[in-house]
Design an enzyme around this catalytic site. Sequence first.
Site, PDB file in Angstrom:
ATOM      1  N   HIS A 165       0.825  -1.218   0.000  1.00  0.00           N
ATOM      2  CA  HIS A 165       0.000   0.000   0.000  1.00  0.00           C
ATOM      3  C   HIS A 165       0.855   1.263   0.000  1.00  0.00           C
ATOM      4  O   HIS A 165       0.321   2.364  -0.223  1.00  0.00           O
ATOM      5  CB  HIS A 165      -0.924   0.022   1.224  1.00  0.00           C
ATOM      6  CG  HIS A 165      -1.958  -1.053   1.222  1.00  0.00           C
ATOM      7  ND1 HIS A 165      -2.905  -1.194   0.230  1.00  0.00           N
ATOM      8  CD2 HIS A 165      -2.171  -2.064   2.092  1.00  0.00           C
ATOM      9  CE1 HIS A 165      -3.661  -2.240   0.486  1.00  0.00           C
ATOM     10  NE2 HIS A 165      -3.246  -2.803   1.600  1.00  0.00           N
ATOM     11  N   ASP A 201      -2.492 -10.611  -2.461  1.00  0.00           N
ATOM     12  CA  ASP A 201      -3.045 -10.222  -1.166  1.00  0.00           C
ATOM     13  C   ASP A 201      -4.538  -9.912  -1.337  1.00  0.00           C
ATOM     14  O   ASP A 201      -4.989  -9.555  -2.436  1.00  0.00           O
ATOM     15  CB  ASP A 201      -2.303  -8.958  -0.660  1.00  0.00           C
ATOM     16  CG  ASP A 201      -2.717  -8.586   0.749  1.00  0.00           C
ATOM     17  OD1 ASP A 201      -2.034  -9.005   1.699  1.00  0.00           O
ATOM     18  OD2 ASP A 201      -3.730  -7.858   0.886  1.00  0.00           O
ATOM     19  N   HIS A 203      -6.140  -7.403  -0.387  1.00  0.00           N
ATOM     20  CA  HIS A 203      -6.341  -5.978  -0.642  1.00  0.00           C
ATOM     21  C   HIS A 203      -5.554  -5.518  -1.875  1.00  0.00           C
ATOM     22  O   HIS A 203      -4.438  -5.984  -2.114  1.00  0.00           O
ATOM     23  CB  HIS A 203      -5.900  -5.176   0.583  1.00  0.00           C
ATOM     24  CG  HIS A 203      -6.585  -5.589   1.847  1.00  0.00           C
ATOM     25  ND1 HIS A 203      -6.053  -6.537   2.717  1.00  0.00           N
ATOM     26  CD2 HIS A 203      -7.768  -5.217   2.378  1.00  0.00           C
ATOM     27  CE1 HIS A 203      -6.874  -6.704   3.737  1.00  0.00           C
ATOM     28  NE2 HIS A 203      -7.928  -5.924   3.559  1.00  0.00           N
ATOM     29  N   ASP A 290      -4.171 -13.117   3.487  1.00  0.00           N
ATOM     30  CA  ASP A 290      -5.452 -12.701   4.087  1.00  0.00           C
ATOM     31  C   ASP A 290      -6.630 -13.063   3.185  1.00  0.00           C
ATOM     32  O   ASP A 290      -7.757 -12.663   3.439  1.00  0.00           O
ATOM     33  CB  ASP A 290      -5.450 -11.212   4.441  1.00  0.00           C
ATOM     34  CG  ASP A 290      -4.803 -10.328   3.387  1.00  0.00           C
ATOM     35  OD1 ASP A 290      -4.667  -9.124   3.644  1.00  0.00           O
ATOM     36  OD2 ASP A 290      -4.437 -10.832   2.308  1.00  0.00           O
TER      37      ASP A 290
HETATM   38  N1  LIG Z   1     -12.729  -1.130   7.133  1.00  0.00           N
HETATM   39  C1  LIG Z   1     -11.509  -1.738   6.610  1.00  0.00           C
HETATM   40  C2  LIG Z   1     -10.289  -1.218   7.324  1.00  0.00           C
HETATM   41  C3  LIG Z   1      -9.068  -1.934   6.804  1.00  0.00           C
HETATM   42  N2  LIG Z   1      -7.883  -1.514   7.519  1.00  0.00           N
HETATM   43  C4  LIG Z   1      -6.632  -1.591   6.792  1.00  0.00           C
HETATM   44  C5  LIG Z   1      -6.399  -2.898   6.086  1.00  0.00           C
HETATM   45  C6  LIG Z   1      -4.948  -2.960   5.641  1.00  0.00           C
HETATM   46  C7  LIG Z   1      -4.604  -4.231   4.895  1.00  0.00           C
HETATM   47  C8  LIG Z   1      -3.094  -4.362   4.775  1.00  0.00           C
HETATM   48  C9  LIG Z   1      -2.675  -5.499   3.829  1.00  0.00           C
HETATM   49  O1  LIG Z   1      -3.181  -6.748   4.289  1.00  0.00           O
HETATM   50  O2  LIG Z   1      -3.138  -5.277   2.520  1.00  0.00           O
HETATM   51  C10 LIG Z   1      -1.137  -5.573   3.795  1.00  0.00           C
HETATM   52  F1  LIG Z   1      -0.764  -6.538   2.941  1.00  0.00           F
HETATM   53  F2  LIG Z   1      -0.627  -4.427   3.383  1.00  0.00           F
HETATM   54  F3  LIG Z   1      -0.660  -5.860   4.995  1.00  0.00           F
HETATM   55 ZN   LIG Z   2      -4.148  -7.446   2.683  1.00  0.00          ZN
END
Ligand SMILES: NCCCNCCCCCC(O)(O)C(F)(F)F
Ligand SMILES: [Zn+2]
Length: 348
Positions: A165, A201, A203, A290
């Site tokens: 990110h 991932d 996300h 995840d």
């Molecule tokens: N309402 C949703 C709130 C989500 N909060 C942030 C999620 C971050 C995910 C991080 C990730 O898993 O993509 C990484 F690989 F970068 F660690």
């Molecule tokens: Zn993630």
Amino acid sequence: MLIFANPHHAQHEGRQEMFRGRLVPCHETPSRLEHVMAELARRPVGPVQDPPPVERAVLERVHAPRYLDFLRTAWEEWVALDPANAALDALPSTWPVRGFRHDIEPSNFAARMGLYSYDAGTPLTAGTWVAAEAGAACALAAAQAVSGSRGTRSATALTRPPGHHAGFDFFGGYCFLNNAALAAQALRDAGAGRVAVLDVDYHHGNGTQSLFYGRPDVLTVSIHGDPRTEYPFFLGHADERGKGEGLGFNLNLPLPAGTGFGEWRAALQFALQQVREFAPEALVVALGVDTYEGDPISRFRLASDDYFQLGRDLASANLPTVFTLEGGYAVAAMGVNVVNVLEGFEGR
Ligand SMILES: NCCCNCCCCCC(O)(O)C(F)(F)F
Ligand SMILES: [Zn+2]
């Protein structure tokens, strides 16, 4: 497979993150990596070593100097404001969104935290810089290991904090330095004419996409939860195909929450087909697990055994491959799921 493990990762241990409107204990914890290291001790896939130090000039191949300067000194600035701040993490709370200026760096610390970030879920702590820089060192060492004629077939940067990110000059989503982008750029600088980055991932890898969006030499592909409902929300749609001479060299495959391995694997096969057609000399895999059915903050439904298949499918691209560890928050299953990918890749 060579594995470079971050010896300083535990120095980054946030207390709280802003999550769905509340301050909650951080999801991105040292125990995540400890579980992976423990599983690797049970099921070795290759030698584990510390990375050599990283040079500042190499970090500047991806990130803005003023951003790197900020990350390096942010904690001491935070504590200099008030000694009591040493007992708290630094979190941003005001951001320069549309219509604000980004060219003038305010002297106000809270303003600079916002200038260099995009969410309040990513606490900055006393050891964050040391941990993030050592994580980047792992990614660069892994890229070095697969480069050139004597290169090994695969290498893994076993690290946290994650990176996909993070952009040119901003942190967010638990990420500070973009390890996958640093590896891709290092592979290019070591002579690879074309490099593909495949982000699996849950996300969208918004930072990685933004870093290479205008470039035809690095293909960025991401399979992720649909940003209409899933973080990071504001990037990751299928119509984002790149810009300028980079048009056609970004591919987003958003999938609905609830997606299972069948549909997810079909997207993976399509992504791998695009990678093959791009004919890169090397592949960087931003490996988040995840996508797991038991993940507490994500909504795909992959089972642990599916990660063996993921590893085998990635190996079918037949490319020198660098893995960078990204997300995964079902801590007890984290080690099994990551090592299943690596074992599958190695053909075990
Ligand atoms: N309402 C949703 C709130 C989500 N909060 C942030 C999620 C971050 C995910 C991080 C990730 O898993 O993509 C990484 F690989 F970068 F660690
Ligand atoms: Zn993630």
